[in-house]
Design an enzyme around this catalytic site. Structure first.
Site, PDB file in Angstrom:
ATOM      1  N   LEU A  53      26.151   5.468   0.124  1.00 27.07           N
ATOM      2  CA  LEU A  53      24.727   5.120   0.320  1.00 27.07           C
ATOM      3  C   LEU A  53      24.527   3.679  -0.133  1.00 27.07           C
ATOM      4  O   LEU A  53      25.029   3.291  -1.191  1.00 27.07           O
ATOM      5  CB  LEU A  53      23.837   6.053  -0.527  1.00 27.07           C
ATOM      6  N   ARG A  66      -1.094   2.211 -17.396  1.00 26.08           N
ATOM      7  CA  ARG A  66      -0.456   2.089 -16.082  1.00 26.08           C
ATOM      8  C   ARG A  66       1.060   2.107 -16.186  1.00 26.08           C
ATOM      9  O   ARG A  66       1.757   2.644 -15.321  1.00 26.08           O
ATOM     10  CB  ARG A  66      -0.885   0.777 -15.407  1.00 26.08           C
ATOM     11  N   ASP A  73       4.166   3.458  -3.933  1.00 26.68           N
ATOM     12  CA  ASP A  73       2.857   3.028  -4.428  1.00 26.68           C
ATOM     13  C   ASP A  73       2.146   4.179  -5.125  1.00 26.68           C
ATOM     14  O   ASP A  73       2.338   5.345  -4.777  1.00 26.68           O
ATOM     15  CB  ASP A  73       2.018   2.508  -3.240  1.00 26.68           C
ATOM     16  N   GLY A  74       1.307   3.815  -6.101  1.00 26.57           N
ATOM     17  CA  GLY A  74       0.460   4.819  -6.756  1.00 26.57           C
ATOM     18  C   GLY A  74       0.827   5.119  -8.200  1.00 26.57           C
ATOM     19  O   GLY A  74       0.256   6.036  -8.804  1.00 26.57           O
ATOM     20  N   ASN A  75       1.736   4.354  -8.764  1.00 27.41           N
ATOM     21  CA  ASN A  75       2.129   4.593 -10.164  1.00 27.41           C
ATOM     22  C   ASN A  75       0.949   4.429 -11.118  1.00 27.41           C
ATOM     23  O   ASN A  75       0.753   5.240 -12.033  1.00 27.41           O
ATOM     24  CB  ASN A  75       3.215   3.602 -10.596  1.00 27.41           C
ATOM     25  N   HIS A 131       4.709   3.615 -14.033  1.00 23.57           N
ATOM     26  CA  HIS A 131       5.916   2.910 -13.579  1.00 23.57           C
ATOM     27  C   HIS A 131       7.168   3.580 -14.161  1.00 23.57           C
ATOM     28  O   HIS A 131       8.185   3.754 -13.488  1.00 23.57           O
ATOM     29  CB  HIS A 131       5.880   1.441 -13.997  1.00 23.57           C
ATOM     30  N   ILE A 151       1.221  -2.529   5.239  1.00 15.59           N
ATOM     31  CA  ILE A 151       2.616  -2.939   5.019  1.00 15.59           C
ATOM     32  C   ILE A 151       2.772  -3.783   3.757  1.00 15.59           C
ATOM     33  O   ILE A 151       3.852  -3.867   3.187  1.00 15.59           O
ATOM     34  CB  ILE A 151       3.160  -3.707   6.264  1.00 15.59           C
ATOM     35  N   SER A 152       1.674  -4.406   3.307  1.00 13.71           N
ATOM     36  CA  SER A 152       1.714  -5.225   2.085  1.00 13.71           C
ATOM     37  C   SER A 152       2.904  -6.193   2.058  1.00 13.71           C
ATOM     38  O   SER A 152       3.585  -6.327   1.029  1.00 13.71           O
ATOM     39  CB  SER A 152       1.724  -4.326   0.835  1.00 13.71           C
TER      40      SER A 152
HETATM   41  C1  IPE Z   1       3.155  -2.812  -2.686  1.00 11.00           C
HETATM   42  O1  IPE Z   1       2.288  -2.148  -3.543  1.00 11.00           O
HETATM   43  C2  IPE Z   1       4.297  -3.382  -3.457  1.00 11.00           C
HETATM   44  C3  IPE Z   1       5.186  -2.441  -4.121  1.00 11.00           C
HETATM   45  C4  IPE Z   1       5.144  -1.146  -4.062  1.00 11.00           C
HETATM   46  C5  IPE Z   1       6.214  -3.049  -4.915  1.00 11.00           C
HETATM   47  P1  IPE Z   1       0.947  -2.840  -4.059  1.00 11.00           P
HETATM   48  O2  IPE Z   1       0.224  -1.810  -4.841  1.00 11.00           O
HETATM   49  O3  IPE Z   1       1.249  -4.107  -4.746  1.00 11.00           O
HETATM   50  O4  IPE Z   1       0.213  -3.141  -2.682  1.00 11.00           O
HETATM   51  P2  IPE Z   1      -1.286  -3.593  -2.405  1.00 11.00           P
HETATM   52  O5  IPE Z   1      -1.534  -4.845  -3.172  1.00 11.00           O
HETATM   53  O6  IPE Z   1      -2.189  -2.499  -2.835  1.00 11.00           O
HETATM   54  O7  IPE Z   1      -1.332  -3.794  -0.917  1.00 11.00           O
HETATM   55  C1  IPE Z   2       3.451   0.661  -7.254  1.00 15.23           C
HETATM   56  O1  IPE Z   2       2.451   1.273  -7.969  1.00 15.23           O
HETATM   57  C2  IPE Z   2       4.456  -0.050  -8.141  1.00 15.23           C
HETATM   58  C3  IPE Z   2       4.395  -1.512  -8.086  1.00 15.23           C
HETATM   59  C4  IPE Z   2       3.649  -2.229  -7.297  1.00 15.23           C
HETATM   60  C5  IPE Z   2       5.263  -2.201  -9.007  1.00 15.23           C
HETATM   61  P1  IPE Z   2       1.119   0.498  -8.344  1.00 15.23           P
HETATM   62  O2  IPE Z   2       1.314  -0.188  -9.645  1.00 15.23           O
HETATM   63  O3  IPE Z   2       0.713  -0.406  -7.228  1.00 15.23           O
HETATM   64  O4  IPE Z   2       0.109   1.683  -8.499  1.00 15.23           O
HETATM   65  P2  IPE Z   2      -1.403   1.723  -8.029  1.00 15.23           P
HETATM   66  O5  IPE Z   2      -1.431   1.373  -6.571  1.00 15.23           O
HETATM   67  O6  IPE Z   2      -2.152   0.730  -8.846  1.00 15.23           O
HETATM   68  O7  IPE Z   2      -1.832   3.129  -8.298  1.00 15.23           O
HETATM   69 MG    MG Z   3      -0.491  -0.184  -5.621  1.00 13.72          MG
END
Ligand code: IPE
Ligand code: IPE
Ligand code: MG
Length: 265
Positions: free
Chosen positions: A137, A39, A26-28, A43, A198-199
């Site tokens: 792996l 954004r 998460d956090g891309n 990714h 956990i999403s």
């Molecule tokens: C969880 O990340 C899903 C993936 C990393 C693929 P999200 O960024 O979608 O999660 P929420 O919506 O903030 O919980």
């Molecule tokens: C996680 O990064 C990747 C996916 C859910 C595909 P995000 O796209 O959720 O990045 P943030 O949370 O918005 O920074």
């Molecule tokens: Mg996210």
């Protein structure tokens, strides 16, 4: 007969290096925004982190790496972002599978794949087939995956089978139908990006996993950061319901005995 022990029925054999690491990458988006980039740039950069993470797993002897690439809820994002993510998935498969194959990595994709374009579905199938004999792996990509979807599809398939003893279905009847029945439960769960939730990732399988959260954004999660997570894992006392005293009293012989002892038989 399930291939791997269930952490709620048997005390699993544990090791210093986790056998199975599951990651919410998460956090891309935030990584990109901080740099005034779209954004999608985050990714894109995130794929490089996946590559580095696979390399670290190979070097550290981790047997299973599971990464959350697209959740069943991510369809709620703007259509343009969803479409770019799908294109990136196709590109990453095309670019990376040969290298994965050369390195003895088996690729598996779990989730409801029926919603993907036929081209992507075909690419997933051919990538899985190409790497099917690799054992070093197992890299599982969770795509259009949801923990509730997984539990429900397993229940639905289980209900088509004959119930076990006393006419009731048991955990062992259900386990083979879960999407990741080929893997032990994750030992270590990592989430980058600062959120502590956990999403809808592996709800069933994370029952006894160790959780590790970091504020680092996924594109920043390098080998040093991964090693910090592994070091934290090594500090954990995995009790599986028992007391510390019981663990201290465990000689190798009693550990082995505990491993084969059924808790809820
Ligand atoms: C969880 O990340 C899903 C993936 C990393 C693929 P999200 O960024 O979608 O999660 P929420 O919506 O903030 O919980
Ligand atoms: C996680 O990064 C990747 C996916 C859910 C595909 P995000 O796209 O959720 O990045 P943030 O949370 O918005 O920074
Ligand atoms: Mg996210």
């Amino acid at each position: 007969m399930a291939l791997f022990a269930s952490s709620t029925r048997d005390v699993p054999v544990t090791s210093v290096v986790p056998r199975h690491v599951a990651i919410i990458m998460d956090g891309n988006g935030r990584w990109a925004r901080k740099r005034l980039l779209p954004r999608f740039a985050g990714h894109h950069r995130g794929v490089e982190t996946v590559r580095a993470t696979v390399k670290t797993c190979l070097e550290r002897g981790i047997e299973f790496l599971t990464i959350f690439a697209f959740s069943s809820e991510n369809w709620r994002r703007p259509q343009e972002e969803v479409s770019l993510l799908m294109q990136l998935f196709v590109k990453a498969l095309k670019d990376e599978v040969s290298k994965l194959h050369r390195n003895g990595v088996r690729l598996r994709v779990v989730g409801d794949l029926s919603r993907f374009e036929p081209e992507l579905q075909a690419l997933i199938r051919s990538s899985e087939e190409r790497t099917a004999d690799n054992k070093r792996l197992i890299l599982t990509v969770a795509a259009n995956y949801g923990g509730r979807w997984d539990i429900l599809q397993a229940v639905n398939r289980m209900l088509l089978s004959e119930p076990g003893k006393n006419g009731e279905w048991t955990e062992s009847d259900m386990a083979p139908h879960l999407a990741m029945s080929y893997a032990p439960e994750p030992d270590l769960f990592i989430r980058t990006g600062g959120e502590q939730r956990i999403s809808n990732f592996l709800l069933w399988q994370l029952a006894y996993s160790e959780f590790y959260f970091t504020d680092l954004l996924w594109p920043e999660f390098d080998a040093t950061a991964f090693d910090a997570a592994l070091a934290s894992f090594q500090q954990r006392e995995r009790r599986f319901g028992r007391t510390s005293e019981q663990l201290l009293g465990d000689s190798p012989a009693t550990t082995a005995a505990a491993t084969s002892r059924r808790i809820d038989a």
